[in-house]
Design a protein around this motif. Structure first.
Motif, PDB file in Angstrom:
ATOM      1  N   TYR A  23      19.830  81.069  66.024  1.00 40.00           N
ATOM      2  CA  TYR A  23      19.808  80.170  64.874  1.00 40.00           C
ATOM      3  C   TYR A  23      19.253  78.789  65.191  1.00 40.00           C
ATOM      4  O   TYR A  23      18.671  78.139  64.331  1.00 40.00           O
ATOM      5  CB  TYR A  23      21.227  80.019  64.315  1.00 40.00           C
ATOM      6  CG  TYR A  23      21.783  81.295  63.729  1.00 40.00           C
ATOM      7  CD1 TYR A  23      21.139  81.934  62.679  1.00 40.00           C
ATOM      8  CD2 TYR A  23      22.945  81.860  64.238  1.00 40.00           C
ATOM      9  CE1 TYR A  23      21.636  83.108  62.145  1.00 40.00           C
ATOM     10  CE2 TYR A  23      23.460  83.032  63.704  1.00 40.00           C
ATOM     11  CZ  TYR A  23      22.797  83.650  62.661  1.00 40.00           C
ATOM     12  OH  TYR A  23      23.292  84.813  62.137  1.00 40.00           O
ATOM     13  N   GLN A  24      19.418  78.302  66.402  1.00 38.85           N
ATOM     14  CA  GLN A  24      19.073  76.925  66.740  1.00 38.85           C
ATOM     15  C   GLN A  24      17.982  76.895  67.808  1.00 38.85           C
ATOM     16  O   GLN A  24      17.769  77.877  68.529  1.00 38.85           O
ATOM     17  CB  GLN A  24      20.317  76.182  67.250  1.00 38.85           C
ATOM     18  CG  GLN A  24      21.508  76.226  66.320  1.00 38.85           C
ATOM     19  CD  GLN A  24      21.268  75.504  65.022  1.00 38.85           C
ATOM     20  OE1 GLN A  24      20.450  74.581  64.958  1.00 38.85           O
ATOM     21  NE2 GLN A  24      21.971  75.899  63.969  1.00 38.85           N
TER      22      GLN A  24
ATOM     23  N   ASP B  39      33.540  73.345  66.135  1.00 34.54           N
ATOM     24  CA  ASP B  39      32.603  74.423  65.820  1.00 34.54           C
ATOM     25  C   ASP B  39      33.366  75.738  65.809  1.00 34.54           C
ATOM     26  O   ASP B  39      34.060  76.085  66.761  1.00 34.54           O
ATOM     27  CB  ASP B  39      31.478  74.468  66.856  1.00 34.54           C
ATOM     28  CG  ASP B  39      30.373  75.430  66.474  1.00 34.54           C
ATOM     29  OD1 ASP B  39      30.621  76.649  66.519  1.00 34.54           O
ATOM     30  OD2 ASP B  39      29.271  74.975  66.130  1.00 34.54           O
TER      31      ASP B  39
ATOM     32  N   TYR C  83      28.726  80.867  57.673  1.00 29.91           N
ATOM     33  CA  TYR C  83      27.488  80.181  58.029  1.00 29.91           C
ATOM     34  C   TYR C  83      26.379  80.485  57.037  1.00 29.91           C
ATOM     35  O   TYR C  83      25.571  79.603  56.699  1.00 29.91           O
ATOM     36  CB  TYR C  83      27.067  80.589  59.441  1.00 29.91           C
ATOM     37  CG  TYR C  83      25.778  79.962  59.895  1.00 29.91           C
ATOM     38  CD1 TYR C  83      25.750  78.642  60.336  1.00 29.91           C
ATOM     39  CD2 TYR C  83      24.582  80.679  59.880  1.00 29.91           C
ATOM     40  CE1 TYR C  83      24.568  78.055  60.749  1.00 29.91           C
ATOM     41  CE2 TYR C  83      23.403  80.101  60.294  1.00 29.91           C
ATOM     42  CZ  TYR C  83      23.395  78.787  60.728  1.00 29.91           C
ATOM     43  OH  TYR C  83      22.211  78.206  61.132  1.00 29.91           O
TER      44      TYR C  83
ATOM     45  N   PHE D 210      27.246  78.174  53.952  1.00 33.97           N
ATOM     46  CA  PHE D 210      27.339  76.729  54.131  1.00 33.97           C
ATOM     47  C   PHE D 210      26.260  76.175  55.058  1.00 33.97           C
ATOM     48  O   PHE D 210      26.155  74.952  55.198  1.00 33.97           O
ATOM     49  CB  PHE D 210      28.714  76.356  54.693  1.00 33.97           C
ATOM     50  CG  PHE D 210      29.855  76.643  53.764  1.00 33.97           C
ATOM     51  CD1 PHE D 210      30.271  75.710  52.829  1.00 33.97           C
ATOM     52  CD2 PHE D 210      30.521  77.854  53.825  1.00 33.97           C
ATOM     53  CE1 PHE D 210      31.323  75.972  51.976  1.00 33.97           C
ATOM     54  CE2 PHE D 210      31.576  78.127  52.979  1.00 33.97           C
ATOM     55  CZ  PHE D 210      31.981  77.190  52.043  1.00 33.97           C
ATOM     56  N   SER D 211      25.494  77.066  55.714  1.00 32.23           N
ATOM     57  CA  SER D 211      24.451  76.664  56.676  1.00 32.23           C
ATOM     58  C   SER D 211      25.020  75.780  57.783  1.00 32.23           C
ATOM     59  O   SER D 211      24.337  74.904  58.318  1.00 32.23           O
ATOM     60  CB  SER D 211      23.305  75.936  55.963  1.00 32.23           C
ATOM     61  OG  SER D 211      22.700  76.774  55.011  1.00 32.23           O
ATOM     62  N   SER D 212      26.272  75.984  58.124  1.00 26.67           N
ATOM     63  CA  SER D 212      26.917  75.208  59.175  1.00 26.67           C
ATOM     64  C   SER D 212      28.119  75.990  59.693  1.00 26.67           C
ATOM     65  O   SER D 212      28.772  76.726  58.942  1.00 26.67           O
ATOM     66  CB  SER D 212      27.368  73.843  58.650  1.00 26.67           C
ATOM     67  OG  SER D 212      28.089  73.133  59.639  1.00 26.67           O
ATOM     68  N   ARG D 213      28.415  75.796  60.992  1.00 27.21           N
ATOM     69  CA  ARG D 213      29.607  76.386  61.579  1.00 27.21           C
ATOM     70  C   ARG D 213      30.698  75.360  61.799  1.00 27.21           C
ATOM     71  O   ARG D 213      31.743  75.673  62.374  1.00 27.21           O
ATOM     72  CB  ARG D 213      29.260  77.070  62.909  1.00 27.21           C
ATOM     73  CG  ARG D 213      28.524  78.389  62.755  1.00 27.21           C
ATOM     74  CD  ARG D 213      28.280  79.009  64.118  1.00 27.21           C
ATOM     75  NE  ARG D 213      27.393  78.190  64.908  1.00 27.21           N
ATOM     76  CZ  ARG D 213      26.065  78.337  64.958  1.00 27.21           C
ATOM     77  NH1 ARG D 213      25.491  79.289  64.254  1.00 27.21           N
ATOM     78  NH2 ARG D 213      25.328  77.546  65.692  1.00 27.21           N
ATOM     79  N   SER D 214      30.466  74.125  61.359  1.00 26.51           N
ATOM     80  CA  SER D 214      31.468  73.074  61.502  1.00 26.51           C
ATOM     81  C   SER D 214      32.640  73.348  60.563  1.00 26.51           C
ATOM     82  O   SER D 214      32.451  73.580  59.367  1.00 26.51           O
ATOM     83  CB  SER D 214      30.851  71.711  61.189  1.00 26.51           C
ATOM     84  OG  SER D 214      31.840  70.708  61.165  1.00 26.51           O
TER      85      SER D 214
ATOM     86  N   VAL E 299      32.810  71.168  57.496  1.00 27.35           N
ATOM     87  CA  VAL E 299      31.930  71.506  56.379  1.00 27.35           C
ATOM     88  C   VAL E 299      32.400  72.760  55.667  1.00 27.35           C
ATOM     89  O   VAL E 299      32.341  72.868  54.437  1.00 27.35           O
ATOM     90  CB  VAL E 299      30.481  71.682  56.885  1.00 27.35           C
ATOM     91  CG1 VAL E 299      29.551  72.115  55.760  1.00 27.35           C
ATOM     92  CG2 VAL E 299      29.980  70.398  57.523  1.00 27.35           C
ATOM     93  N   VAL E 300      32.906  73.731  56.441  1.00 29.15           N
ATOM     94  CA  VAL E 300      33.302  75.017  55.871  1.00 29.15           C
ATOM     95  C   VAL E 300      34.645  74.938  55.157  1.00 29.15           C
ATOM     96  O   VAL E 300      34.980  75.822  54.363  1.00 29.15           O
ATOM     97  CB  VAL E 300      33.341  76.083  57.006  1.00 29.15           C
ATOM     98  CG1 VAL E 300      33.808  77.424  56.507  1.00 29.15           C
ATOM     99  CG2 VAL E 300      31.966  76.216  57.644  1.00 29.15           C
TER     100      VAL E 300
END
Length: 442
Positions: free
Chosen positions: A128-129, A266, A319, A322-326, A329-330
């Motif tokens: 992903y990154q 994370d 993910y 939300f396009s994030s694993r934080s 944010v989730v």
């Protein structure tokens, strides 16, 4: 073998995402059942066959192989290169089945190393990154560097005894004196992974696609424990001399990893560090050389494989929306997915060893086996169990409650994702009925 080649060629020639998934599932089922029948049904030859322990891990590999194909429909199988992505998953499943099916130490070593190639390609090609290249290099550096002493040890054992078949090596009881046996087992310590050689695991989990994370946590970590259980049979004298140090590092490192989980923001990193804690218990149980320790090691490997793979699947579902694993944010998932949160709760409590999950019985077995080595081991394991409950509940409450859901893309949880999570949770609790069968291999 010819059927395997034709299946792979047909997979590369098929068109359409649905065709890729159907061919992949059919390949895993047909080839896997054939190999499983040969392994569990008895020895096919003096170097390929199986026993109850290898049969259980083969079933786990095949089951997780099917689940990771279904979980990747919206990921690696939805864009360009989907055929190659499926090819890597099938090659990985095939190597894992052969690793557990070979009753020869060299055959196990060969496919133990070959399995690193497809998982490296999956991390580097479909991660992903941008940091996925460094994560892949970390994994290859640790595993390949540690596997060289294992290869030297395998060749030395062959030169000393003339055979690498497990049953012959166990009967003759030859081994390696001095510190050679430690160098031989470093590869298994890295693969498990043991604390101090675990740094490749969190980065690999964070950067890997969903199928890579599922198979890393579910089966590849079990390869190290399986290899240790095989070589312990003919290295018992050296283990009795040096095993106390290994148990201390495994348990204390697992306790430290459990405390590190409480500092993570994370979601994937938290799950990865929890895997280090659980596998520390497994290593301690294997090195304890006790009946309960070996029973608990296999049971916990199966429970951890299903539970950790399910948690990574849940993290990927969040993910994708939300396009994030934080977790910051989730957070707030209860407002958006009230039904799906139930399954997140069920898998989370299995991660802490709540009844009636298989993990709970594995930890109880290990608690009894390690307490015979030293009473202090029981206190360290109690601390690990406490922190496992703490970070699992903290992860659940942080993700479920809160108001960090403003970045939500609006998509709902579909039936396929419910089925994947259910496929992890069901055997994790139903296998308790056959727990005595899992323990009969010792």
């Amino acid at each position: 073998m010819l059927g395997v080649v034709f299946s792979l060629v047909g997979l590369l020639l098929c068109s359409g995402e649905l065709d890729v998934v159907i061919v992949g599932l059919g390949f895993v089922v047909v080839v896997g059942v054939g190999l499983l029948g040969g392994c569990v049904g008895g020895e096919v030859s003096s170097f390929f066959g199986g026993d109850l322990m290898s049969g259980v891990l083969i079933v786990l590999s095949l089951w997780l192989g099917i689940l990771m194909i279904v979980a990747s429909v919206s990921g690696g199988l939805s864009g360009d290169g989907s055929e190659m992505y499926m090819m890597m998953m099938l090659l990985l499943c095939f190597c894992l089945v052969l690793s557990f099916g070979f009753m020869d130490l060299f055959g196990f070593y060969l496919f133990f190393e070959v399995a690193l190639i497809p998982i490296f390609m999956m991390i580097v090609g479909w991660g992903y990154q941008p940091e996925r290249l460094m994560a892949g290099l970390y994994m290859m550096f640790y595993t390949l560097l540690a596997s060289l002493p294992l290869l030297i040890g395998v060749m030395s054992l062959y030169g000393e005894g003339g055979s690498l078949v497990y049953k012959y090596m166990g009967l003759l009881g030859w081994g390696m004196g001095g510190m050679w046996w430690v160098f031989m087992m470093v590869a298994f310590f890295v693969s498990s992974p043991m604390f101090f050689v675990h740094l490749w695991l969190p980065s690999a989990h964070v950067e890997a696609p969903v199928a890579g994370s599922m198979v890393l946590a579910g089966v590849l970590l079990s390869l190290g424990g399986y290899g240790l259980l095989r070589v312990m049979c003919f290295l018992s004298g050296e283990v009795i001399e040096w095993g106390g140090y290994i148990i201390g590092v495994s348990l204390v490192g697992g306790l430290i990893s459990s405390m590190i989980c409480l500092c993570q923001v994370d979601l994937s990193c938290l799950i990865a560090y929890s895997s280090i804690g659980h596998m520390g218990m497994v290593l301690g149980g294997v090195v304890s050389m006790s009946y309960l320790g070996w029973q608990g090691a296999l049971v916990l490997m199966v429970g951890h494989g299903l539970c950790s793979s399910g948690l990574f699947c849940l993290a990927n579902i969040f993910y994708e929306r939300f396009s994030s694993r934080s977790m910051m944010v989730v957070s707030g998932a209860l407002v958006l997915f009230p039904g799906f949160v139930l399954w997140f709760f069920l898998v989370s409590i299995c991660n802490m060893g709540a009844p009636p999950s298989v993990s709970m019985f594995g930890e109880v077995y290990l608690l009894g086996g390690l307490s015979k080595v030293w009473v202090g081991c029981m206190l360290v394991m109690m601390g690990m169990m406490f922190f496992a409950g703490a970070y699992s509940l903290w992860m659940y409450t942080y993700v479920v409650h809160g108001r960090g859901w403003l970045l939500f893309d609006g998509s709902v949880i579909n039936v396929r994702e419910y089925l994947v999570v259910f496929g992890h949770w069901l055997p994790l609790n139903v296998l308790v009925v056959g727990l005595d069968v899992l323990s009969m291999w010792v």
